[in-house]
Scaffold this motif. Structure first.
Motif, PDB file in Angstrom:
ATOM      1  N   GLN A 129      37.476  40.405  57.047  1.00 22.82           N
ATOM      2  CA  GLN A 129      37.964  40.662  55.689  1.00 22.82           C
ATOM      3  C   GLN A 129      38.245  39.355  54.953  1.00 22.82           C
ATOM      4  O   GLN A 129      37.943  39.223  53.757  1.00 22.82           O
ATOM      5  N   ILE A 130      38.811  38.394  55.663  1.00 19.68           N
ATOM      6  CA  ILE A 130      39.110  37.093  55.050  1.00 19.68           C
ATOM      7  C   ILE A 130      37.808  36.387  54.662  1.00 19.68           C
ATOM      8  O   ILE A 130      37.702  35.825  53.565  1.00 19.68           O
ATOM      9  N   LYS A 131      36.794  36.431  55.531  1.00 22.04           N
ATOM     10  CA  LYS A 131      35.495  35.824  55.220  1.00 22.04           C
ATOM     11  C   LYS A 131      34.885  36.459  53.970  1.00 22.04           C
ATOM     12  O   LYS A 131      34.393  35.760  53.087  1.00 22.04           O
ATOM     13  N   GLN A 132      34.935  37.784  53.912  1.00 27.20           N
ATOM     14  CA  GLN A 132      34.367  38.483  52.752  1.00 27.20           C
ATOM     15  C   GLN A 132      35.128  38.124  51.476  1.00 27.20           C
ATOM     16  O   GLN A 132      34.528  37.907  50.429  1.00 27.20           O
ATOM     17  N   ALA A 133      36.438  38.058  51.575  1.00 23.45           N
ATOM     18  CA  ALA A 133      37.254  37.738  50.394  1.00 23.45           C
ATOM     19  C   ALA A 133      36.989  36.320  49.908  1.00 23.45           C
ATOM     20  O   ALA A 133      36.970  36.052  48.706  1.00 23.45           O
ATOM     21  N   ARG A 134      36.777  35.398  50.848  1.00 22.96           N
ATOM     22  CA  ARG A 134      36.466  34.014  50.460  1.00 22.96           C
ATOM     23  C   ARG A 134      35.155  33.945  49.705  1.00 22.96           C
ATOM     24  O   ARG A 134      34.968  33.098  48.824  1.00 22.96           O
ATOM     25  N   ALA A 135      34.238  34.840  50.050  1.00 25.41           N
ATOM     26  CA  ALA A 135      32.926  34.843  49.410  1.00 25.41           C
ATOM     27  C   ALA A 135      33.022  35.223  47.929  1.00 25.41           C
ATOM     28  O   ALA A 135      32.117  34.917  47.156  1.00 25.41           O
ATOM     29  N   PHE A 136      34.128  35.841  47.537  1.00 25.35           N
ATOM     30  CA  PHE A 136      34.310  36.218  46.129  1.00 25.35           C
ATOM     31  C   PHE A 136      34.617  35.020  45.236  1.00 25.35           C
ATOM     32  O   PHE A 136      34.650  35.150  44.021  1.00 25.35           O
ATOM     33  N   GLY A 137      34.881  33.888  45.856  1.00 28.82           N
ATOM     34  CA  GLY A 137      35.118  32.692  45.044  1.00 28.82           C
ATOM     35  C   GLY A 137      36.541  32.188  45.128  1.00 28.82           C
ATOM     36  O   GLY A 137      37.154  32.207  46.188  1.00 28.82           O
ATOM     37  N   ASP A 138      37.071  31.730  44.025  1.00 23.70           N
ATOM     38  CA  ASP A 138      38.392  31.104  43.917  1.00 23.70           C
ATOM     39  C   ASP A 138      39.463  31.939  44.620  1.00 23.70           C
ATOM     40  O   ASP A 138      39.796  33.035  44.183  1.00 23.70           O
ATOM     41  N   ILE A 139      40.029  31.401  45.707  1.00 28.68           N
ATOM     42  CA  ILE A 139      41.018  32.170  46.483  1.00 28.68           C
ATOM     43  C   ILE A 139      42.412  32.143  45.858  1.00 28.68           C
ATOM     44  O   ILE A 139      43.272  32.914  46.234  1.00 28.68           O
ATOM     45  N   SER A 140      42.623  31.280  44.872  1.00 30.05           N
ATOM     46  CA  SER A 140      43.951  31.214  44.246  1.00 30.05           C
ATOM     47  C   SER A 140      44.252  32.464  43.423  1.00 30.05           C
ATOM     48  O   SER A 140      45.411  32.785  43.207  1.00 30.05           O
ATOM     49  N   GLU A 141      43.223  33.145  42.955  1.00 25.38           N
ATOM     50  CA  GLU A 141      43.426  34.374  42.168  1.00 25.38           C
ATOM     51  C   GLU A 141      42.621  35.524  42.771  1.00 25.38           C
ATOM     52  O   GLU A 141      42.051  36.344  42.061  1.00 25.38           O
ATOM     53  N   ASN A 142      42.618  35.587  44.081  1.00 29.20           N
ATOM     54  CA  ASN A 142      41.792  36.555  44.786  1.00 29.20           C
ATOM     55  C   ASN A 142      42.700  37.555  45.513  1.00 29.20           C
ATOM     56  O   ASN A 142      43.261  37.260  46.566  1.00 29.20           O
ATOM     57  N   ALA A 143      42.841  38.745  44.937  1.00 27.02           N
ATOM     58  CA  ALA A 143      43.739  39.768  45.499  1.00 27.02           C
ATOM     59  C   ALA A 143      43.279  40.218  46.886  1.00 27.02           C
ATOM     60  O   ALA A 143      44.113  40.466  47.768  1.00 27.02           O
ATOM     61  N   GLU A 144      41.967  40.319  47.097  1.00 24.81           N
ATOM     62  CA  GLU A 144      41.450  40.738  48.404  1.00 24.81           C
ATOM     63  C   GLU A 144      41.824  39.722  49.478  1.00 24.81           C
ATOM     64  O   GLU A 144      42.208  40.078  50.592  1.00 24.81           O
ATOM     65  N   TYR A 145      41.704  38.449  49.125  1.00 26.50           N
ATOM     66  CA  TYR A 145      42.053  37.383  50.065  1.00 26.50           C
ATOM     67  C   TYR A 145      43.544  37.435  50.382  1.00 26.50           C
ATOM     68  O   TYR A 145      43.944  37.366  51.556  1.00 26.50           O
ATOM     69  N   ASP A 146      44.384  37.570  49.352  1.00 27.17           N
ATOM     70  CA  ASP A 146      45.837  37.643  49.566  1.00 27.17           C
ATOM     71  C   ASP A 146      46.201  38.823  50.458  1.00 27.17           C
ATOM     72  O   ASP A 146      47.027  38.702  51.368  1.00 27.17           O
ATOM     73  N   GLU A 147      45.602  39.965  50.199  1.00 26.95           N
ATOM     74  CA  GLU A 147      45.877  41.163  50.993  1.00 26.95           C
ATOM     75  C   GLU A 147      45.451  40.965  52.447  1.00 26.95           C
ATOM     76  O   GLU A 147      46.171  41.333  53.378  1.00 26.95           O
TER      77      GLU A 147
END
Length: 157
Positions: free
Chosen positions: A34-52
């Motif tokens: 899940q973390i890998k996929q969320a990182r693929a969305f781009g900027d992690i500073s405003e990435n709700a999937e990454y935070d979750e």
């Protein structure tokens, strides 16, 4: 600081070991994906999937630590540790609720395994503590929030 001993039945200990193995292998892998996929969305500073995903990772790691601590401080109670005709941890007990005129089947377990819906009563609960050490035929009074409950021990198995 001394750690509190955790009383478990053999089955309870094995269940915790299975749960720990699942968290360490399956859940850790799922979270890392899940973390890998969320990182693929781009900027992690405003990435709700990454935070979750990171929050879930922290929750899983905490759960692993809690289970490891329980297992480290576990005292596994076997049937040979408990006298045959005396209520103890790991014993199935049939009691008669005198006021309600009904029989209840309970299993006395350590606090970690308690599940009232399944009839698993903690040795530290008012009912469990009152029953521990008693024999078949004895009457027991339990102080509960609703008042005194009287039980008669019908069977210890």
């Amino acid at each position: 600081m001394s750690e509190k001993e955790v009383i478990l039945t053999k089955e309870g200990y094995e269940e915790l070991e299975k749960q720990l193995e699942y968290l360490k292998t399956v859940k850790r892998y799922e979270i890392s994906e899940q973390i890998k996929q969320a990182r693929a969305f781009g900027d992690i500073s405003e990435n709700a999937e990454y935070d979750e995903a990171k929050n879930e990772q922290a929750r899983i790691e905490n759960e692993i630590l809690v289970i490891e601590n329980k297992l480290r401080h576990a005292k596994v109670v076997s049937q040979s540790d408990v006298k045959k005709n005396v209520v103890g941890v790991g014993k199935k007990v049939v009691v008669h609720d005198i006021e309600e005129n009904e029989d209840l089947e309970l299993i006395i377990v350590g606090s970690t395994e308690a599940d009232p819906k399944l009839g698993k009563v903690s040795n530290e609960s008012p009912i469990g503590a009152a029953l521990i050490g008693k024999k078949k035929g004895q009457e027991v009074e339990v102080e509960a929030p609703a008042g005194i409950i009287k039980f008669k021990i019908l069977k210890i198995g």
